[in-house]
Design a protein around this motif. Sequence first.
Motif, mmCIF file in Angstrom:
data_model
loop_
_atom_site.group_PDB
_atom_site.id
_atom_site.type_symbol
_atom_site.label_atom_id
_atom_site.label_comp_id
_atom_site.label_asym_id
_atom_site.label_seq_id
_atom_site.Cartn_x
_atom_site.Cartn_y
_atom_site.Cartn_z
ATOM 1 N N ILE A 81 71.791 -60.606 43.175
ATOM 2 C CA ILE A 81 70.514 -60.330 42.507
ATOM 3 C C ILE A 81 69.667 -61.566 42.290
ATOM 4 O O ILE A 81 68.435 -61.479 42.201
ATOM 5 C CB ILE A 81 70.758 -59.616 41.151
ATOM 6 N N LEU A 82 70.278 -62.763 42.210
ATOM 7 C CA LEU A 82 69.493 -63.966 41.908
ATOM 8 C C LEU A 82 68.331 -64.211 42.881
ATOM 9 O O LEU A 82 67.233 -64.591 42.442
ATOM 10 C CB LEU A 82 70.405 -65.194 41.848
ATOM 11 N N PRO A 83 68.508 -64.024 44.203
ATOM 12 C CA PRO A 83 67.365 -64.257 45.107
ATOM 13 C C PRO A 83 66.160 -63.379 44.791
ATOM 14 O O PRO A 83 65.019 -63.761 45.062
ATOM 15 C CB PRO A 83 67.941 -63.937 46.491
ATOM 16 N N ALA A 84 66.418 -62.194 44.197
ATOM 17 C CA ALA A 84 65.322 -61.263 43.896
ATOM 18 C C ALA A 84 64.501 -61.691 42.685
ATOM 19 O O ALA A 84 63.510 -61.035 42.344
ATOM 20 C CB ALA A 84 65.879 -59.852 43.672
ATOM 21 N N CYS A 89 64.291 -58.081 48.730
ATOM 22 C CA CYS A 89 64.439 -57.817 47.293
ATOM 23 C C CYS A 89 64.901 -56.383 47.056
ATOM 24 O O CYS A 89 65.774 -56.122 46.217
ATOM 25 C CB CYS A 89 63.112 -58.064 46.564
ATOM 26 N N ARG A 90 64.302 -55.456 47.781
ATOM 27 C CA ARG A 90 64.694 -54.049 47.628
ATOM 28 C C ARG A 90 66.168 -53.856 47.957
ATOM 29 O O ARG A 90 66.909 -53.189 47.227
ATOM 30 C CB ARG A 90 63.831 -53.167 48.535
ATOM 31 N N ASN A 91 66.600 -54.450 49.045
ATOM 32 C CA ASN A 91 67.998 -54.326 49.452
ATOM 33 C C ASN A 91 68.936 -55.008 48.456
ATOM 34 O O ASN A 91 70.039 -54.513 48.192
ATOM 35 C CB ASN A 91 68.193 -54.919 50.852
ATOM 36 N N ALA A 92 68.496 -56.144 47.913
ATOM 37 C CA ALA A 92 69.317 -56.857 46.933
ATOM 38 C C ALA A 92 69.516 -56.023 45.676
ATOM 39 O O ALA A 92 70.622 -55.972 45.112
ATOM 40 C CB ALA A 92 68.660 -58.197 46.583
ATOM 41 N N ILE A 93 68.469 -55.359 45.236
ATOM 42 C CA ILE A 93 68.572 -54.513 44.040
ATOM 43 C C ILE A 93 69.521 -53.348 44.286
ATOM 44 O O ILE A 93 70.362 -53.021 43.441
ATOM 45 C CB ILE A 93 67.168 -54.010 43.631
ATOM 46 N N LEU A 94 69.390 -52.733 45.460
ATOM 47 C CA LEU A 94 70.285 -51.626 45.793
ATOM 48 C C LEU A 94 71.740 -52.093 45.866
ATOM 49 O O LEU A 94 72.652 -51.416 45.365
ATOM 50 C CB LEU A 94 69.871 -51.000 47.129
ATOM 51 N N LYS A 95 71.950 -53.263 46.499
ATOM 52 C CA LYS A 95 73.305 -53.799 46.624
ATOM 53 C C LYS A 95 73.876 -54.169 45.265
ATOM 54 O O LYS A 95 75.055 -53.928 44.965
ATOM 55 C CB LYS A 95 73.283 -55.021 47.547
#
Length: 605
Positions: free
Chosen positions: A179-182, A199-205
């Motif tokens: 999540i940090l990169p987002a 960012c969208r993919n990071a939040i989902l992951k």
Amino acid sequence: MIISKRSLFKSLVFSLCLLSQVAFSGGQSLFAASKRKKDKASKKNQVETSLENETAESSSDKTSDNSPENATKLSVPKKKSNYFAKIDELIVSGVENGSPTSITAALILLKKPVDEYKENEFVLAFTGLEIMNIVWPSAGFSFDLPQMEVQTPYTGAIDFVKKGFFDSSTGNVDFLSTILPALILTSDNEISVSDMENCRNAILKAREYREESVLLDYLQGLYNKRTGDYAGAKLYFEKLYMTQNSVYEVARNYADIKFALKEYDSAYELSSGLLDKNPSNLDLLKLNASIAFAMKNYEKAEEYVGRGLQQMPNNLEFLLFRARVLVEKGDYIHAVSCLDNFARQNDTNEDYLLLRARVQLEWSKNIARATETIEKELSLYPENKEALLLAARIASTTDAPVAGKYADELVAKILESDPDNIDAQIYALNALEKRSLWQSAYEISHKLIEKESISPDILAKHVEICLELGKTGEAINAATQAYENNPADETIAQAYILAQIAGGNKTQSLTLINSLLETSSKKMKSYLYFRRSFLQGTESAAMADLRKSLTENPRNSEALFCLYEIYFNREDYGKAQYYLKQVVALNPNDTKYKNLNESLTKLLR
């Protein structure tokens, strides 16, 4: 008596929730530590990247009240990072939850003399501190950490965020590395399409590691806001506000979203409350002015803009905003002064050009200059919606192209994306009517009158268009229904009389006209005499009614034009031009009348 670390954490969280209203709203540092420098420690331990699967313990007893206990309840992560495995799980969860209160409590428990931090403890503390600085800057939080050179996915991601980029190399081995990169979503800068997708993919992951997290909900809300999904953003900020209402960033974004959704009353309640706590905040002054402006509370909007200009007299943004408010108030003299001052610094700004064109059109009545200004704007900003609408407004008035296009052509792009835009439809309708493009005009007018609240002017236009297309029955039905609902409205009464006359109901029309003549206004009487002239049996009787019409209203263009036609048919061109010139004077932008007058002038030579 021995107190467990878990009990201490809960006690700290409870205390912090009670203090957060003051600490975070006021922007004061809750735990300010003195700055101490230590020699750099060099540690190069290998960061483990394997995942340890654990059974997810979901957060039970979820309630919706705002008690401190519920405000800080933490869920246990589904998957746990090996890197932070030797740190108390509750401390890690506090950082991962990401609220100002939970991070503060976690760092207090993690705090120790600067020379006693292990690498993973330093990285977790550093991560929590940077989340506070990047995501919740209003908290003014500070925390004493040693200087340590460590290269990890966590510190690397934070470095990337500070530079405005998404770090795709973290490995996504746990919640924080994912999540940090987002955190770039918190930036005011534009984010590339590819990074938004990352960012969208990071939040989902990240949801796979931890379902419940204030930080995760906040970033999801910001993502939705940036992509224009304000309804989706509202769901997350509504949830966040229930437990984080004292956090400035949450309340500020929530107000933005409500404003975007046109929930002006609640948006103003939020934004004015924030301004009460931060009375000199220029960003909040602008937001409050914008909401007040949208609510048409121009006095309040001007007050906020004035407060901004008191702090920064040369702020061009506030200066232009004041001009915008003054134009809406009809205070054109002071608006021109603001625009002149603004133009000395920037005379090509799109909002400036729009306001300048409006002043030229509405106050100076100089259509030529207004046209010139709006054409300049469209050459610089061809996609500006307000500029297209103003250009269409001018074109529909003059029946002449603006920037090479008629009103219906100018608004075509607007109607593609916003087919229900009333102003755009009306300007297109006026233009099509003036060019006698009746079928195209009918398609718009028919759509407009189906709306619940439609102006009498649109109803009258629809009746006229139907009659031009031979749809007499539809004209009579539309006019009759409107007249039965509102017989006192003069425009509707005129449309009803016109439809009845067109339908051949001469006796009924005469009876109605004669009955209305007794109580109508002078303008309405002028219309009634004009219409009655069409029902008279002789030309002399018709001319008598036309003269009566002009007695009641000398500016009745239709009556004047009828007298022009009568004298022109009699070949009395001198008297014909006498009346036609008056029509041209009353309609200076109507090319049809200008052309007729030019032809008549040639005939008289």
